[in-house]
Design an enzyme around this catalytic site. Structure first.
Site, PDB file in Angstrom:
ATOM      1  N   ALA A   5       0.843  -1.201   0.000  1.00  0.00           N
ATOM      2  CA  ALA A   5       0.000   0.000   0.000  1.00  0.00           C
ATOM      3  C   ALA A   5       0.871   1.240   0.000  1.00  0.00           C
ATOM      4  O   ALA A   5       2.078   1.171   0.234  1.00  0.00           O
ATOM      5  CB  ALA A   5      -0.903  -0.001   1.225  1.00  0.00           C
ATOM      6  N   ASN A   6       0.267   2.359  -0.284  1.00  0.00           N
ATOM      7  CA  ASN A   6       0.920   3.661  -0.158  1.00  0.00           C
ATOM      8  C   ASN A   6       0.371   4.379   1.057  1.00  0.00           C
ATOM      9  O   ASN A   6      -0.725   4.072   1.517  1.00  0.00           O
ATOM     10  CB  ASN A   6       0.604   4.519  -1.394  1.00  0.00           C
ATOM     11  CG  ASN A   6       1.632   4.350  -2.485  1.00  0.00           C
ATOM     12  OD1 ASN A   6       2.794   4.090  -2.224  1.00  0.00           O
ATOM     13  ND2 ASN A   6       1.198   4.502  -3.715  1.00  0.00           N
ATOM     14  N   ARG A   7       1.084   5.376   1.511  1.00  0.00           N
ATOM     15  CA  ARG A   7       0.556   6.248   2.550  1.00  0.00           C
ATOM     16  C   ARG A   7      -0.378   7.254   1.904  1.00  0.00           C
ATOM     17  O   ARG A   7       0.039   7.998   1.013  1.00  0.00           O
ATOM     18  CB  ARG A   7       1.673   7.049   3.188  1.00  0.00           C
ATOM     19  CG  ARG A   7       2.612   6.267   4.045  1.00  0.00           C
ATOM     20  CD  ARG A   7       3.537   7.270   4.704  1.00  0.00           C
ATOM     21  NE  ARG A   7       4.724   6.647   5.257  1.00  0.00           N
ATOM     22  CZ  ARG A   7       4.759   6.030   6.444  1.00  0.00           C
ATOM     23  NH1 ARG A   7       3.666   5.959   7.186  1.00  0.00           N
ATOM     24  NH2 ARG A   7       5.872   5.505   6.876  1.00  0.00           N
ATOM     25  N   VAL A  45      -1.705   5.708  -5.980  1.00  0.00           N
ATOM     26  CA  VAL A  45      -1.860   4.358  -6.535  1.00  0.00           C
ATOM     27  C   VAL A  45      -0.562   3.582  -6.307  1.00  0.00           C
ATOM     28  O   VAL A  45       0.530   4.107  -6.565  1.00  0.00           O
ATOM     29  CB  VAL A  45      -2.151   4.449  -8.053  1.00  0.00           C
ATOM     30  CG1 VAL A  45      -2.333   3.063  -8.652  1.00  0.00           C
ATOM     31  CG2 VAL A  45      -3.380   5.324  -8.317  1.00  0.00           C
TER      32      VAL A  45
END
Ligand code: CTP
Ligand code: CA
Length: 227
Positions: free
Chosen positions: A33-35, A100
């Protein structure tokens, strides 16, 4: 007079906004995931709706309430986000605020990967589709105004200018990330707007003021283009 300064200048426009992170499954319990809190994207969706746009907000996993008057589509992965965006077209405006995930694992494990004597797993990654670049591609469904966001740690304006062109976006909103800038999860954002004709740096502002300014600028650009 009312016709020149309408309160809802985006009445009749459809705006597509992406927001939040994406989650790319490694196995049934783990993700890449990204922050991203989703706050800036949700604020932009809300601001566009206040100006009268019909807004489709395609959101990755976040803990935020849906803004009033906004149609929300929840997704997990980049590929789901792309599909939801394409399904939402046509739109006059696309604002890609989502963080994304650039990569996903080539094949998700069907069961939970266990720690064992072989040591940590090696994950083979493949690149995700670029939603902004896909939406910005020339064609009959291309929104009139396609806007990207870029968070950069260094050489902000150079990287952002190159990114705007590479992705085919009309505008790119650049913000600096790093110690103390508080972009991720914070409530303020200092951004520079890059267009084909120049740049405009805004002071650090609450995310909903950044959103309000951007929405106003979108409305005036579209009224100029349409009149
Ligand atoms: N974006 C997207 N789909 C992707 C990656 C990025 O729509 N797969 C969009 C983001 O929503 C944002 C813009 O592209 O509006 C810039 O994202 P960024 O991560 O800065 O760009 P990348 O091309 O992924 O470059 P980098 O290598 O710096 O991550
Ligand atoms: Ca990226």
């Amino acid at each position: 007079e009312g016709m020149l300064f309408p309160e809802r200048p985006l009445e009749g426009c459809h705006a597509l906004v992406t927001a939040g992170p994406t989650h790319e499954p490694i196995d049934p319990v783990r993700v890449i995931a990204n922050r991203s809190s989703g706050k800036q994207g949700f604020a932009i969706a809300a601001a566009l709706a206040r100006l009268g746009a019909r807004v489709t907000l395609v959101s990755g996993p976040v803990s935020l309430a849906t803004p009033p008057g906004v149609a929300r589509v929840d997704v997990e992965t980049a590929r789901e986000m792309l599909d939801a965006c394409l399904a939402a077209l046509p739109a006059e405006i696309a604002v890609c605020v989502a963080a994304v995930a650039d990569w996903r694992v080539e094949s998700e494990a069907a069961g939970k990967i266990k720690k064992d004597a072989d040591g940590p797993p090696v994950l083979r990654l493949v690149e995700n589709p670029d939603i902004l670049a896909t939406l910005a591609r020339p064609g009959p469904q291309r929104p009139r105004l396609v806007i990207g966001f870029a968070a950069e740690t260094d050489h902000l304006l150079e990287h952002a200018a190159a990114k705007r062109v590479r992705k085919g976006a009309d505008w790119l909103v650049a913000n600096s990330v790093g110690a103390g800038s508080g972009v991720f999860g914070g409530d303020t954002n200092a951004v520079t707007l890059l267009t084909a004709t120049g740049t405009d740096s805004w002071p650090a502002l609450p995310k909903d003021e950044v959103a309000g300014r951007l929405a106003a600028r979108i409305a005036s650009a579209l009224s100029g283009a349409l009149s």
